[in-house]
Scaffold this active site. Structure first.
Site, PDB file in Angstrom:
ATOM      1  N   ASP A  99     -15.477  28.586  -7.946  1.00  0.00           N
ATOM      2  CA  ASP A  99     -16.603  28.368  -7.044  1.00  0.00           C
ATOM      3  C   ASP A  99     -17.542  29.556  -7.059  1.00  0.00           C
ATOM      4  O   ASP A  99     -18.706  29.437  -6.692  1.00  0.00           O
ATOM      5  CB  ASP A  99     -16.081  28.238  -5.598  1.00  0.00           C
ATOM      6  N   PHE A 155       5.317  -1.176   2.701  1.00  0.00           N
ATOM      7  CA  PHE A 155       6.029  -2.049   1.765  1.00  0.00           C
ATOM      8  C   PHE A 155       5.215  -3.271   1.335  1.00  0.00           C
ATOM      9  O   PHE A 155       5.598  -4.409   1.578  1.00  0.00           O
ATOM     10  CB  PHE A 155       7.328  -2.498   2.462  1.00  0.00           C
ATOM     11  N   GLY A 170      12.008   0.230   6.979  1.00  0.00           N
ATOM     12  CA  GLY A 170      11.346  -0.913   7.614  1.00  0.00           C
ATOM     13  C   GLY A 170      11.164  -0.761   9.112  1.00  0.00           C
ATOM     14  O   GLY A 170      11.235  -1.753   9.834  1.00  0.00           O
ATOM     15  N   GLN A 179       4.094   8.743  15.457  1.00  0.00           N
ATOM     16  CA  GLN A 179       4.304   7.849  14.311  1.00  0.00           C
ATOM     17  C   GLN A 179       3.026   7.085  13.974  1.00  0.00           C
ATOM     18  O   GLN A 179       2.675   6.914  12.808  1.00  0.00           O
ATOM     19  CB  GLN A 179       5.422   6.850  14.619  1.00  0.00           C
ATOM     20  N   GLU A 232       6.056   1.994  10.408  1.00  0.00           N
ATOM     21  CA  GLU A 232       5.181   1.694   9.274  1.00  0.00           C
ATOM     22  C   GLU A 232       3.798   1.191   9.664  1.00  0.00           C
ATOM     23  O   GLU A 232       2.826   1.398   8.950  1.00  0.00           O
ATOM     24  CB  GLU A 232       5.823   0.583   8.434  1.00  0.00           C
TER      25      GLU A 232
END
Ligand SMILES: Cc1cc2nc3c(=O)[nH]c(=O)nc-3n(C[C@H](O)[C@H](O)[C@H](O)COP(=O)(O)OP(=O)(O)OC[C@H]3O[C@@H](n4cnc5c(N)ncnc54)[C@H](O)[C@@H]3O)c2cc1C
Ligand code: FES
Ligand code: FES
Length: 1328
Positions: A369, A925, A1090, A1205, A1272
Site C-alpha cells: 500500500d 446444511f 443440526g 448464536q 443454524e
C-alpha cells in the site's frame, strides 16, 4: 564483518509475564508462539493461522528505550515473531494478564461477562489486543478500540458482544450519537422497552465489573532496564539447527555483513520474510536483524520533509506523520495525509506494530500500500553499502516494471525521506481490498499532480498502482503525455484511455480479477480527478466550480464505527425462583477460562512422554494414478521416526457408507488435490513438516478431471440417489400464468474457518489395544467407530474424549474421523502418542467446506405478484467422496420453499461428484443455498411485476395452517408475527423513503434495503439420529458431575445443560460441574449437529435429574427443612443410588422420497431480518449500515447464548453471501488457503447498528422448556444484506437506464457490485 567475527552462541535473555527467560539454544527458526506453547507451557496464546492474519496469537511486547527512558507497549502476532528478535524485551501473554489462580483482569472479566466468547479460541487474542490498548490508553475512544481489534478474527460471535465489552472501557458515549429523524439509539431503546413490559434489553450488569486499575499491571522488568542502560549494545549471534541469526549494532557492521552475505535478508518485523519461509518454501541460512542500529531508527523533521528510519515500525511512522500533520500547515502535509490514509487500514495493529517501513518498501510486493503513494510523492531512499551512501528516488526501484532494479544486493536501506507537499500540488492514496481492514489490497494507488502556479494546467503528474502487476507500476507515459493539459473532462477521458493502454494486466492472474482491477485503475483515477476538482474549488471558488453536489459523498471513504446494538428478549416470569437460571442470560460456563487462556483445547494438552508429531503429505494432483511414493529422503531427515501409509492401516482404510468410499490414505490413485497420501511422524512438528516436503510422489494423469458443476453435468458424474420433489401440477400451471421467468444463480462454497484447526492426540494405553483419542470433533462416537474399524479392534478399546471444540460449524464430523484415523494408525504403528494438528493451510486444503451450488429456475407468476408454479434444479458440488452431500441435496429440496406457499412445484437436486476435496456439512446444511435461490426469484418477480420485493414476499408468504410441498403441516402465525415486528422495529417504510431521498441526492453512492423472512424447519430426519443420553453423578459432598452426549462447540450447550440440571435438581449452578464428553460415559451419542444439541440432550439431562430427584424425594419429604447436602448424605447412608442416566428416544420423523411426502421435521423456527447497506459505485465497496432481526426461538433457555448464536450465524451468513470467496486453480488446487487470501467478516463488516429481538410469547411443545434449537437458522438471514446490496445496485441501474433484469451470484463481492454498476469506466474496460 565476516561470519568468523560473529562467534559463539549467545544466551537469549527476555522476560515472559515478569519472569526471566534465558535460552541457551535460541533457534532463529523458532517463533515466539511455539516457544510459549511448547517450551514455556503457556498455551493461552493460540495458533490460528501462523501467518499474522487472525490475531489468535496476540501478545504484548514491551521495550525500553534508554535514551528517552520510554517504555513502549505494543501488540504483536507471536506466530511471526522470531524469539531471537526479543533480546531485552518483555512479553506479556494472556496468562500474565490475569488468571483464576491469581486475579482476573477487568478485560478478561468483562469479555466473559458480556458474553464475548463462544468457542473461546479467539478470546485470548482479543484480550491481549484490548489489554495492550488499555496499557497505552487507559481511557481509549471507540475509534482506538475498533482499530485495536481490526487484526483479530472471531468466527463465532459476530463481534457484537466483544465490542460491548470494549465499550465499557471507552470514554466516549455508548450512544450512536446520531439524531437522524430526531432520535438516537437510546431513545429507541426506551421506546421498545416501554412497549412490552415483559421484555428486557440488558444481557449483563456493568455494576458487577471491577474497575480498571492501571497500577495493578506488571512493571517493566528493572533488570531489562538496567541491561539496556548499562550494557553497551553488542552484536548478537544465534545459531539454530539450520539458520544463523546475526543482529549487528552499527551501520558499518551491517554494511560489512551485507557485503559478505548479499543474499541474506534483513529481518525486522518478519512479516514478509516469515510468511515466505513458512508458506512459500523460501530458505535463508543466514538472516541479519538490523533493528537495533540507530541509523535505521532515526526520525528527523527537516525543513523540506521528514526522514524516517527504515527499521521504524509502521505504527511509529503513523504517529510521526500524525504529529507532523497536526503541527505543520495543511499545504505541506498532503503527502503525509495520503500515507496516513493507507496506514489506517494496512494490516492489523499487530502487523503495523512490527512491520517496518523498509521491509514494506524493499519487499517490492505488488500488494504494497505504501510504495505507490511514496513513489508518487517523490520520496527518496537513503541507501548504504561498503561502497558508500547514496540517495535515489523511490520510484527508481520500479523503473524496470518488475521491481528488480537499482538496489544492489549488498545495499541496505537506511532511511526514507518524505517531502513536504508544495503549493499547487495535490496527492491522494487509494486502495480497494476484499475486506476494508486487515486485507491486502486488490488495487492500491498513489497519485499526485502539480499545477502551474495559479492555474489548473498540469505541470507534473505521477500515477502509481499496486496490485496490477508483479510489483508497483507507474503510468509513466500517460503522465508525460498529460503535462500541459488542463484538469477537465477532456483530460479525464484521455487520461483514462491512456492509463488503460499503458497498464497491462496479466489476464491469467490467479485471482481472476483482471477486469475488475482494470476498472478500479480508471475508477480510482476518476476519484482523484474529482478530489482535485473539489480542492481547486476550495482554493479558488471563483474560478473552479468544484464537483456537483450529488458527487460529493464519493469523496468520503467508508469508516469503521463502533457498532450500536440492542438485544431484546422476554423476561422470566416474576414467579420464577431467583435461583432458577433457566431463561436468564447466564455467562458461558467456560467464559472466564476462555478469557484467561486456561480453557484447554487439544493442542493445549501437555505432551506425553515420547510423543510424536504428524505432518501429512497430500496429493498435488486432482485425478491421477500413484506410480510411486518415495519416502527415503524424508526418512533421512532429522528427528523423523516413521512414514505412515495406507499399508500401515491394520484393517479398514476405505469406509463404504455409500457406493463410493471415504478414504483414510490414498492407495493407488488420488481423486483430489489435498487428499492424504501419507504422514510423517517426527519428534517435532517442524521436523515432520520438513521431512514431509521431501516425500516424492510420482503420478500418472487420469482422465477426466472434473472440477466444476458444469464439468460434472457434462460427464454425468453424480452421487446417487438424485432427489426430486413434486407438488401440484407444474406444467399445467405454466400454461395459465401471466409471466414466466427463467434464471440461474451460482453460489460459491464456504470454508468453515473454525479458529481451532482440526486436532487429534492419539495415545496408545499399552494394553489390550486400548487407545485414548482426544479430538476436536462434533461426533465422538463416530470417531470411535472409525478409529476402531481402521485399527481392527472393538469399539470398546477406543476411548474418545472431547472437552471443548474451538469452532466446528459442521466441519468436524467425517473429516475429523478420517484425521483421527490417520493419527491413530500412526500411534498404533509407532506405539507412541501421536499429535496431529493441521496447519491452517493444510486444513483449508484438505477438509472441504460448504458446497458450491448452481440453482436453475423457471417461475410462473401472475401480474399481481402471485407465484403459481416453480420448476427448479439444484446442483451441489460434492467433491470427490460422498460424505453427506446427498443429505445436503435433500435438505436443499425440503427447505427450498423458505417462507412461501408455492402451489405447484417441482424441484430436483443433484450431488455432483468431482475432483475437488470432498465437501461436507456446514451450518444451515443446504438451506442457505436453496433459500437464496428462492429469494432471488422472488426479487425477480418483483422486478418484473413492478411490485416491491416486500410486497411479493407478503403476497406469497404462508398465511394460515397449511402444508409444505412435502405435506408437512405448518402453522405460520409466528412467521407473520416476526415479519410484522421486524417491519415495525426496523421502521422499514420510513427508512425506505429516506433511502430513496438519499439516492436521489447521491450519484456515486447508493443505499439499499431489504427485508427477508425465514422459515427454518428443525429436525434430523429420523428418530435414531436425535436420541440422546446423559449421566449425572451426585457425590457425597453434594457436588454434581454432569455429562451428556453433546459437544461444546461454542454454542454454550454445557452452560444450558447445567441450567437444566440446576432447575431440575433445584440446586445452584455452582454445585454442578461438566468435565468432558466421552464415549466412556455416554456411549453411541449422536452428533452435535443440526441445532439439535440442546433439544435432545436437554431432555436426557432432565430425565436423569428427575430420576435422581424421585429417589431423593422421600428423604426430602422427611426433612423438608434440610438442605441439599443433608439430603445427599442421608441418601448415601440409606444406600440410595446417587448416579443416574437419562435418555431421550429422539423425535419421530420420516420422509418417503418415492412419494415425496413425509414429516421430516419436528417444528419450525421463524425469523425476519431487515438490512440496509450503502455502496460505493466506483469501487464496489460497501458498508453494512443496519440490521434488525426478529427471531422466534420459542422460550429461550439462555437469551445471551441464543442471541449470540443468532448474531454469530448472521455474520457468517454475511461472509457467505458477500465476502468469502474460494478460488481454485484450473488444476483444482485451492489457492485461498489462509486468512490472507480468504476473508471472513471482521469487526469492520458488522452492521453499524445491529439489533436482535426474540419474539415474545412463543411456545414450542416439542423441545425442552418450550425452547427451539437455533444454532443454524440465523445464517440464512445474512442474505438480507445480499438483497439490500441488490436493491442499491438496482437503483444505480434504474438511474442509468440499464437493463432491468440482471443476475447476481454469491458471494456478492465488491468485484460483482462494481461490474453491475455499469458506467463509462466499465464500458471502457469491457470494450477493450
Ligand atoms: C497479515 C499481514 C497483513 C499485511 N497487510 C498489508 C497491507 O494491507 N498492505 C501492505 O502494504 N502490506 C501488508 N503487509 C505486508 C507488510 O506491511 C510487510 O510485510 C512489512 O512492511 C515488511 O516489513 P518487515 O519489517 O516485517 O519485513 P521483513 O519480513 O523483516 O523483511 C522483508 C524484506 O525486506 C528487506 N528489508 C527489510 N529492511 C530492509 C532494509 N533496511 N534494507 C534493505 N532491505 C530490507 C528484507 O531483506 C526482506 O527481504 C501485510 C503482512 C502481513 C503478514
Ligand atoms: S496465529 Fe498468529 S495471527 Fe494467526
Ligand atoms: S469465540 Fe471467537 S472464534 Fe470462537
Amino acid at each position: 564483518m565476516s561470519l568468523q567475527g560473529a562467534v559463539g552462541a549467545e544466551e537469549l535473555i527476555f522476560y515472559v509475564n515478569g519472569r526471566k527467560v534465558v535460552e541457551k539454544n535460541a533457534d532463529p527458526e523458532q517463533m515466539l508462539l511455539f516457544y510459549l506453547r511448547k517450551r514455556l507451557r503457556l498455551t493461552g496464546t493460540k495458533y490460528g493461522c501462523g501467518g499474522g492474519g487472525c490475531g489468535a496469537c496476540t501478545v504484548m511486547i514491551s521495550t525500553y528505550e534508554p535514551a528517552s527512558k520510554k517504555i513502549r507497549h505494543y501488540s504483536a502476532n507471536a506466530c511471526l515473531l522470531p524469539i531471537c528478535s526479543l533480546y531485552g524485551m518483555a512479553v506479556t501473554t494472556v496468562e500474565g494478564v490475569g488468571s483464576t489462580r491469581t486475579r482476573i483482569h477487568p478485560v478478561q472479566e468483562r469479555l466473559a461477562k458480556c458474553h464475548g466468547s463462544q468457542c473461546g479460541f479467539c478470546t485470548p487474542g482479543m484480550v491481549m489486543s484490548i489489554y495492550t490498548l488499555l496499557r497505552n490508553h487507559p481511557e481509549p475512544n471507540s475509534e482506538q478500540m475498533t482499530a485495536a481489534l481490526a487484526g483479530n478474527l472471531c468466527r463465532c460471535t459476530g463481534y457484537r458482544p466483544i465490542l460491548d465489552a470494549c465499550k465499557t472501557f471507552c470514554k466516549d458515549s455508548v450512544c450512536c450519537q446520531s439524531k437522524a429523524n430526531g432520535r438516537c439509539c437510546l431513545d429507541q431503546e426506551e421506546d421498545l422497552f416501554d412497549r412490552e413490559e415483559k421484555e428486557s434489553v440488558g444481557l449483563f450488569s456493568p455494576d458487577e465489573f471491577q474497575p480498571l486499575d492501571p497500577t495493578q499491571e506488571f512493571i517493566f522488568p528493572p533488570e531489562l532496564m538496567r541491561m539496556a542502560e548499562n550494557q553497551p549494545k553488542r552484536t548478537l549471534v544465534f545459531h539454530g539447527e539450520r539458520i544463523m541469526w546475526i543482529s549487528p549494532v552499527s551501520l558499518d557492521e551491517l554494511q560489512d555483513l551485507k557485503a559478505a552475505h548479499p543474499d541474506a535478508p534483513l529481518v525486522v518485523g518478519n512479516t514478509g520474510v516469515g510468511p515466505d519461509m513458512k508458506f512459500r518454501g523460501v530458505f535463508h541460512p543466514i538472516v541479519i536483524a538490523p533493528a537495533r542500529i540507530p541509523d535505521l531508527n532515526v526520525v528527523e523533521c527537516m525543513s523540506d520533509g521528514l526522514t524516517i528510519g527504515a527499521a521504524c515500525s509502521l505504527s511509529l511512522m503513523k504517529d510521526v506523520l500524525r504529529n507532523a500533520v497536526s503541527e505543520l500547515p495543511e499545504e505541506k502535509t498532503k503527502i503525509f495525509c495520503a500515507v496516513l490514509q493507507q496506514l489506517r487500514t494496512l494490516g492489523g495493529e499487530q502487523i503495523r506494530n512490527v512491520a517496518s517501513l523498509g521491509g514494506n518498501i524493499i519487499s517490492r510486493k505488488s500488494t504494497s500500500d505504501l510504495n505507490p503513494i511514496l513513489a508518487a510523492g517523490n520520496c527518496m531512499l537513503n541507501l548504504a553499502s561498503q561502497g558508500g551512501k547514496r540517495w535515489i528516488p523511490l520510484s527508481d526501484i520500479f523503473a524496470d516494471g518488475v521491481g528488480n532494479n537499482t538496489i544492489m544486493p549488498e545495499e541496505v536501506l537506511v532511511s526514507v525521506r518524505i517531502p513536504h507537499s508544495r503549493k499547487g500540488e495535490y496527492i491522494s492514496a487509494f486502495r480497494q481490498a476484499p475486506r476494508r481492514e486487515n486485507a491486502l489490497p486488490i488495487i492500491s494507488a498513489g497519485m499526485r499532480v502539480l499545477f502551474e502556479e495559479g492555474t489548473d494546467k498540469i505541470k507534473d503528474l505521477s500515477i502509481f498502482y499496486g496490485g496490477a502487476a508483479s510489483t508497483t507500476i507507474c503510468a509513466k507515459q500517460t503522465c508525460q503525455t498529460l503535462i500541459g493539459r488542463y484538469w477537465n473532462e477532456q483530460m479525464l477521458d484521455e487520461a483514462s484511455r491512456l492509463i488503460l493502454n499503458e497498464i497491462v494486466l496479466p489476464d491469467s492472474a490467479w485471482d481472476g480479477k483482471a477486469e475488475y482491477k482494470k476498472t478500479l485503475i480508471v475508477s480510482l483515477f476518476y476519484k482523484f480527478f474529482l478530489e482535485v476538482l473539489q480542492s481547486l474549488k476550495t482554493m479558488d471558488p471563483c474560478h473552479y466550480p468544484g464537483i456537483p453536489m450529488e458527487y460529493e459523498s464519493i469523496l468520503e471513504d467508508f469508516q469503521t464505527k463502533m457498532p450500536q446494538s440492542i438485544q431484546i428478549y422476554q423476561n422470566v416470569e416474576l414467579s420464577q425462583s431467583p435461583q432458577d437460571p433457566v431463561g436468564r442470560p447466564i455467562m458461558h460456563q467456560s467464559g472466564i477460562k476462555h478469557a484467561t487462556g486456561e480453557a484447554v483445547y487439544i493442542d493445549d494438552i501437555p505432551s506425553v512422554d515420547g510423543e510424536l508429531f504428524l505432518a501429512v503429505v497430500t496429493s498435488s494432483r486432482a485425478h491421477a494414478k500413484i506410480v510411486s511414493v518415495d519416502t527415503s529422503e524424508a526418512l533421512k531427515e532429522p528427528g523423523v521416526f516413521d512414514v505412515i501409509t495406507a499399508n500401515d492401516v491394520p484393517a479398514t482404510n476405505e469406509f463404504h457408507y455409500s457406493d463410493d468410499p471415504e478414504i483414510i490414505f490414498a492407495r493407488n490413485k488420488v481423486i483430489c488435490v489435498g487428499q492424504i497420501v501419507c504422514a510423517v511422524a517426527a519428534d517435532s512438528y517442524a521436523h515432520a513438516k520438513q521431512a514431509a516436503a521431501k516425500v516424492r510422489i510420482e503420478y500418472e494423469a487420469l482422465e477426466p478431471v472434473i472440477l466444476t458443476i458444469e464439468d460434472a453435468i457434462k460427464h454425468n458424474s453424480f452421487f446417487e440417489p438424485k432427489r426430486k420433489l413434486e407438488h401440484g401440477n407444474v406444467d399445467k400451471a405454466f400454461e395459465t400464468v401471466d409471466h414466466i421467468l427463467e434464471g440461474e444463480i451460482h453460489i460459491g462454497g464456504q470454508e468453515h474457518f473454525y479458529m481451532e484447526t482440526q486436532s487429534v492426540l492419539a495415545i496408545p494405553k499399552g494394553e489390550d489395544k486400548e487407545m485414548d483419542v482426544y479430538v476436536s470433533t462434533q461426533h465422538p462416537a463416530f470417531i470411535q467407530e472409525m478409529v476402531a474399524a481402521s485399527l481392527g479392534v472393538p469399539a470398546n478399546r477406543i476411548m474418545c474424549h472431547v472437552k471443548r471444540v474451538g469452532g466446528a460449524f459442521g466441519g468436524k464430523l467425517l473429516k475429523a474421523g478420517l484425521l483421527a484415523s490417520v493419527a491413530s494408525v500412526a500411534a498404533n504403528k509407532t506405539n507412541r502418542a501421536v499429535r496431529l494438528i493441521l496447519s491452517r493451510g493444510d486444513d483449508m486444503l484438505i477438509t472441504g467446506g460448504r458446497h458450491p451450488f448452481v440453482g436453475k429456475y423457471k417461475v410462473g407468476f401472475m401480474k399481481d405478484g402471485r407465484i403459481r408454479t416453480v420448476d427448479a434444479k439444484y446442483y451441489i458440488n460434492g467433491g470427490c467422496t460422498p460424505d453427506e452431500s446427498v443429505l445436503v441435496a435433500e435438505v436443499c429440496l425440503l427447505k427450498m420453499d423458505n417462507a412461501y406457499k408455492i402451489p405447484n412445484l417441482r424441484c430436483w437436486a443433484y450431488a455432483c461428484k468431482t475432483n475437488l476435496p470432498s465437501n461436507t456439512a456446514f451450518r444451515g446444511f443446504g438451506f442457505p443455498q436453496s433459500g437464496l435461490v428462492t429469494e432471488t426469484w422472488i426479487t425477480e418477480v418483483a422486478e418484473k411485476t413492478g411490485l416491491s420485493p416486500e410486497k411479493v414476499r407478503e403476497i406469497n408468504m404462508y398465511k394460515e395452517d397449511e402444508q409444505t410441498h412435502f405435506k408437512q403441516k405448518l402453522d405460520p402465525q409466528n412467521l407473520i408475527r416476526c415479519w410484522n415486528e421486524c417491519m415495525e422495529k426496523s421502521a422499514y417504510y420510513s427508512r425506505k423513503t429516506a433511502i430513496e431521498e438519499f439516492n436521489k441526492q447521491n450519484y456515486w453512492k447508493k443505499k439499499g434495503i431489504a427485508i427477508v423472512p425465514m422459515k427454518f424447519p428443525f429436525g434430523l430426519g429420523s428418530r435414531y439420529l436425535s436420541q440422546a443420553a446423559a449421566l449425572v453423578h451426585i457425590y457425597t459432598d453434594g457436588s454434581v458431575l454432569l455429562t451428556h452426549g453433546g459437544i461444546e462447540l461454542g454454542q454454550g450447550i454445557h452452560t444450558k445443560m447445567i441450567q437444566v440440571a440446576s432447575r431440575e435438581l433445584n440446586i445452584p449452578m455452582s454445585y454442578i460441574h461438566f468435565c468432558e464428553t466421552s464415549t466412556t460415559t455416554v456411549p453411541n451419542a449422536c452428533a452435535s449437529v443440526g441445532s439439535a444439541g440442546t433439544d435432545v440432550n436437554g431432555m436426557a439431562v432432565k430425565d436423569a435429574c428427575q430420576t435422581l430427584l424421585k429417589r431423593l424425594q422421600p428423604i426430602i419429604n422427611k426433612n423438608p427443612k434440610g438442605n441439599w447436602k443433608d439430603w445427599i448424605k442421608e441418601a448415601f447412608e440409606q444406600s440410595v443410588s446417587l448416579s443416574a442416566t437419562g435418555y431421550f428416544r429422539g423425535y419421530d420423523a420420516n420422509m418417503d422420497w418415492e412419494k415425496g411426502e413425509g414429516q421430516p421435521f419436528t417444528y419450525f423456527l421463524y425469523g425476519t431480518a431487515c438490512s440496509e447497506v450503502e455502496i460505493n459505485c466506483l469501487t464496489g465497496d460497501h458498508k453494512n449500515l443496519r440490521t434488525d432481526i426478529v427471531m422466534d426461538i420459542g422460550c429461550s433457555i439462555n437469551p445471551a447464548v441464543d442471541i449470540g448464536q443468532i448474531e454469530g450465524a448472521f455474520v457468517q451468513g454475511i461472509g457467505l453471501y458477500t465476502m468469502e470467496e474460494l478460488k481454485y486453480s484450473p488444476e483444482g488446487v485451492l489457492c485461498t488457503r489462509g486468512p490472507d487470501q480468504y476473508k471472513i467478516p471482521a469487526v469492520c463488516d458488522i452492521p453499524e447498528q445491529f439489533n436482535v429481538s426474540l419474539l415474545s410469547s412463543s411456545q414450542n411443545p416439542y423441545a425442552i422448556y418450550s425452547s427451539k434449537g437455533l444454532g443454524e437458522a440465523g445464517l440464512f438471514l445474512g442474505c438480507s444484506v445480499f438483497f439490500a446490496l441488490r436493491d442499491a445496485i438496482t437503483c444505480v441501474r434504474n438511474e442509468r437506464g440499464l437493463k432491468k433484469t440482471f443476475a447476481l451470484n454469491s458471494p456478492l463481492t465488491a468485484e460483482q457490485i462494481r461490474a453491475a454498476c455499469i458506467d463509462d469506466f466499465t464500458k471502457m474496460v469491457i470494450g477493450r
